[in-house]
Write a protein that holds these residues in place. Structure first.
Motif, PDB file in Angstrom:
ATOM      1  N   ALA A 215       0.911  -1.294  -0.032  1.00 55.47           N
ATOM      2  CA  ALA A 215      -0.034  -0.002   0.264  1.00 55.47           C
ATOM      3  C   ALA A 215       0.919   1.357   0.014  1.00 55.47           C
ATOM      4  N   VAL A 216       0.532   2.192  -0.778  1.00 54.46           N
ATOM      5  CA  VAL A 216       1.206   3.503  -0.904  1.00 54.46           C
ATOM      6  C   VAL A 216       0.200   4.631  -0.919  1.00 54.46           C
ATOM      7  N   PRO A 217      -0.053   5.155   0.390  1.00 54.04           N
ATOM      8  CA  PRO A 217      -1.114   6.064   0.529  1.00 54.04           C
ATOM      9  C   PRO A 217      -0.503   7.560   0.145  1.00 54.04           C
ATOM     10  N   LEU A 218      -0.880   8.357  -0.950  1.00 49.98           N
ATOM     11  CA  LEU A 218      -0.468   9.443  -1.245  1.00 49.98           C
ATOM     12  C   LEU A 218      -0.995  10.543  -0.628  1.00 49.98           C
ATOM     13  N   ASN A 219      -0.358  11.842  -0.404  1.00 46.18           N
ATOM     14  CA  ASN A 219      -0.849  12.964   0.133  1.00 46.18           C
ATOM     15  C   ASN A 219      -2.149  13.650  -0.740  1.00 46.18           C
ATOM     16  N   LEU A 220      -3.099  13.639   0.003  1.00 47.03           N
ATOM     17  CA  LEU A 220      -4.580  14.182  -0.894  1.00 47.03           C
ATOM     18  C   LEU A 220      -4.225  15.650  -0.911  1.00 47.03           C
ATOM     19  N   SER A 221      -3.385  16.427  -0.375  1.00 50.62           N
ATOM     20  CA  SER A 221      -3.189  18.028  -0.487  1.00 50.62           C
ATOM     21  C   SER A 221      -2.217  18.391  -1.654  1.00 50.62           C
ATOM     22  N   TRP A 222      -1.606  17.155  -2.164  1.00 52.18           N
ATOM     23  CA  TRP A 222      -0.440  17.399  -3.335  1.00 52.18           C
ATOM     24  C   TRP A 222      -1.185  18.029  -4.463  1.00 52.18           C
ATOM     25  N   THR A 223      -0.218  18.852  -5.519  1.00 53.69           N
ATOM     26  CA  THR A 223      -0.594  19.225  -6.684  1.00 53.69           C
ATOM     27  C   THR A 223      -0.271  18.209  -7.665  1.00 53.69           C
ATOM     28  N   GLY A 224      -0.743  18.418  -8.822  1.00 46.01           N
ATOM     29  CA  GLY A 224      -0.579  17.289  -9.873  1.00 46.01           C
ATOM     30  C   GLY A 224       1.004  17.036 -10.177  1.00 46.01           C
ATOM     31  N   ARG A 225       1.846  17.860 -10.046  1.00 49.53           N
ATOM     32  CA  ARG A 225       3.119  17.587 -10.003  1.00 49.53           C
ATOM     33  C   ARG A 225       3.750  16.845  -9.053  1.00 49.53           C
TER      34      ARG A 225
ATOM     35  N   THR B 121      -1.652  25.760   9.747  1.00 41.01           N
ATOM     36  CA  THR B 121      -1.305  24.352   9.976  1.00 41.01           C
ATOM     37  C   THR B 121      -1.247  23.438   8.671  1.00 41.01           C
ATOM     38  N   THR B 122      -0.359  22.563   8.804  1.00 40.67           N
ATOM     39  CA  THR B 122      -0.293  21.564   7.774  1.00 40.67           C
ATOM     40  C   THR B 122      -1.423  20.597   7.383  1.00 40.67           C
ATOM     41  N   PRO B 123      -1.656  20.116   6.412  1.00 45.96           N
ATOM     42  CA  PRO B 123      -2.676  19.223   6.037  1.00 45.96           C
ATOM     43  C   PRO B 123      -2.827  18.195   7.120  1.00 45.96           C
ATOM     44  N   THR B 124      -1.961  17.695   7.678  1.00 50.04           N
ATOM     45  CA  THR B 124      -1.898  16.592   8.977  1.00 50.04           C
ATOM     46  C   THR B 124      -2.478  17.102  10.089  1.00 50.04           C
TER      47      THR B 124
ATOM     48  N   TYR C 128     -13.237  13.708   5.751  1.00 44.36           N
ATOM     49  CA  TYR C 128     -12.037  14.552   6.314  1.00 44.36           C
ATOM     50  C   TYR C 128     -12.527  15.256   7.583  1.00 44.36           C
ATOM     51  N   TYR C 129     -11.826  15.978   8.261  1.00 41.76           N
ATOM     52  CA  TYR C 129     -11.814  16.563   9.674  1.00 41.76           C
ATOM     53  C   TYR C 129     -12.716  17.817   9.352  1.00 41.76           C
TER      54      TYR C 129
END
Length: 537
Positions: A73-83, A513-516, A253-254
């Protein structure tokens, strides 16, 4: 693990999401269906399955199905841009991507095709991307049932597995060993792109089991998951209740008011969060209209300065954490059994987990230090990661000759074995030739002064001192004080070089705050610089 839990607690609730409620047995059937469907389109053992999904039952099902097959499993950050998504897929050499087209206005499939336009014209069974040569399968999860020619449809993949053969499903599990890789967690990078932390099934489960013991999970427990599923806490809070027959309650999401509603209506007993999550609930205008008395045990990434406000919420156990992805965030935890020791619950980050060899070393000489001597927090043990994926040099540099992982964290361990984390070494401010721990000054401002609710200490360039100790402070309600008065109070209580040269007053709304959910030190440093520049014009 999950098969054992199904055998023990098959008819108990395992997952709750809004009106959707799944027992352990019902979830297991979903996992069997999806695992069989994934296998039918070529997903196999060793594949790296990345995903961009909200915290929903589909995420839980996909995680268990991938591990059942033997995929990683490789969870990716949901706040990332396409790049950044493309960068993450390349870094982890992902072979499969599962993505939604509707998460808080984000269409990750659209973002991907914007970065790699040729993808839109390719067929789902014949992907060939120069930018992502390992990626061979994309699966779309669309709330609006949109179709993408280059992607398999998640619901159709599920449907392909409806006629699963139980014996074949069991066989999948028999072929996965404890030493096989289970997950790649991308660290929360602040100075560079995140590093891919590789765990196997055994290290992941050891970390989870340590928390299950520390928080004393029982089958009647209900865990509210507010951590994002690209953070290690998402997996601790999912797997820990399932290890002991408890239920997980999901928020895609929170949102603080939604969390309050769920805690009250479902009688939630356990919750993870950074202090920000708890403070957002405490400061919600309708907080006192909700009953959260069922919340008896917590896992908190917090600072001592937040302790009293969280305590005032009625939270009697603040289970502070010292952890990182490299050890499944399970290096240290303040266990439920220690909750009567309020002094240490306020100031410490608990004790090392069972089996963890935890030491403090001088970062220059490598010498192991005595109790209460501050230095670099170092550790090794059964939950330690297996390296940074495809980064042998970075992996080697993180360990010493004795096998200890060097965290880069500053703190100490007292004579009773309690851990005191006080910040990152890279957050040390070098002012006038002296090293200043940012968190030491923050704690003094929050705990010793009568005016300050929250403080963050940062370094700003200074022609005389090199770096100027600069404090951003939020005052307690009704308090009024000047920067000079704060500095005067610090005199004779802090060494002169530790006293803030500059004080920036801010409000609760100014914090970034950061996304986390962590306070964003970089963003707040920029905020302080800009505010001081405006004042000095």
């Amino acid at each position: 693990m999950y098969d054992y839990s199904c055998a023990q607690w098959g008819d108990r609730e395992a997952v709750v999401y809004g009106d959707e409620r799944l027992t352990y047995t019902q979830l297991r059937r979903r996992v069997a269906t999806l695992a069989t469907g994934l296998s039918s389109i070529g997903v196999r053992k060793g594949d790296r399955v990345s995903f961009l999904l909200g915290v929903t039952p589909d995420w839980v099902t996909l995680f268990y199905a991938a591990l059942r097959i033997g995929a990683v499993a490789v969870p990716l950050n949901l706040s990332w841009t396409g790049r950044e998504i493309v960068q993450g897929l390349a870094l982890t050499e992902s072979t499969v991507l599962v993505a939604t087209d509707d998460f808080r206005t984000n269409n990750y499939l659209g973002m991907l095709t914007e970065q790699i336009p040729v993808l839109a014209s390719q067929a789902k069974n014949a992907l060939k991307l120069e930018e992502l040569p390992n990626l061979r399968t994309v699966i779309s999860l669309s709330k609006s049932n949109a179709k993408y020619p280059f992607a398999h449809d998640f619901r159709e993949v599920e449907a392909a597995g409806v006629d699963y053969v139980p014996a074949e499903f069991e066989k999948m599990s028999a072929e996965v060993r404890p030493e096989d890789f289970s997950i790649i967690l991308l660290t929360s990078g602040t100075t560079s792109f995140p590093k891919p932390v590789l765990h196997n099934h055994q290290t992941l489960l050891v970390g989870v089991a340590g928390y299950a013991d520390g928080i004393e999970v029982v089958p009647d427990d209900k865990m509210l998951i507010v951590a994002p599923n690209y953070h290690v806490a998402g997996y601790l809070t999912m797997l820990m209740p399932h290890l002991r027959g408890g239920a997980i309650h999901l928020l895609e999401y929170y949102l603080p008011h939604t969390a309050l509603e769920v805690i009250e209506s479902e009688r939630i007993t356990m919750m993870f969060g950074f202090d920000v999550h708890f403070l957002m609930m405490a400061r919600h205008p309708k907080f006192r209209m909700y009953d959260i008395s069922s919340l008896s045990r917590t896992m908190i990434g917090s600072a001592p300065g937040s302790f009293d406000e969280i305590k005032a919420m009625g939270v009697t156990h603040q289970g502070n954490i010292y952890g990182s992805s490299e050890y499944v965030a399970s290096q240290g935890y303040f266990p439920y059994r220690d909750r009567k020791d309020e002094y240490r619950m306020r100031l410490s980050h608990g004790r090392p987990m069972l089996g963890t060899d935890f030491v403090v070393k001088d970062p220059t000489t490598g010498k192991t230090l005595a109790p209460d001597e501050p230095g670099e927090l170092c550790f090794k043990g059964p939950a330690l990661f297996k390296g940074y994926y495809n980064m042998p040099e970075e992996t080697a540099a993180a360990f010493d000759d004795e096998g200890y992982f060097h965290s880069g964290d500053y703190g100490w361990v007292d004579a009773e074995g309690y851990i005191y984390y006080r910040g990152r070494y890279k957050e040390t401010i070098k002012s006038g030739g002296e090293n200043v721990s940012a968190q030491e000054v923050e704690l003094f401002l929050e705990l010793d002064t009568p005016w300050i609710l929250k403080a963050m200490v940062v370094a700003l360039p200074d022609p005389k001192w090199g770096e100027a100790v600069t404090a951003l402070v939020e005052l307690r309600a009704g308090m009024n004080v000047t920067g000079d008065e704060i500095r005067d109070f610090c005199r004779d209580k802090l060494a002169g070089y530790k006293i803030p040269k500059q004080v920036v007053f801010i409000t609760n709304d100014d914090w970034v705050t950061t996304p986390t959910g962590k306070y964003d030190r970089g963003a707040m440093t920029d905020f302080a610089r800009q505010k001081l520049e405006a004042v000095n014009k």
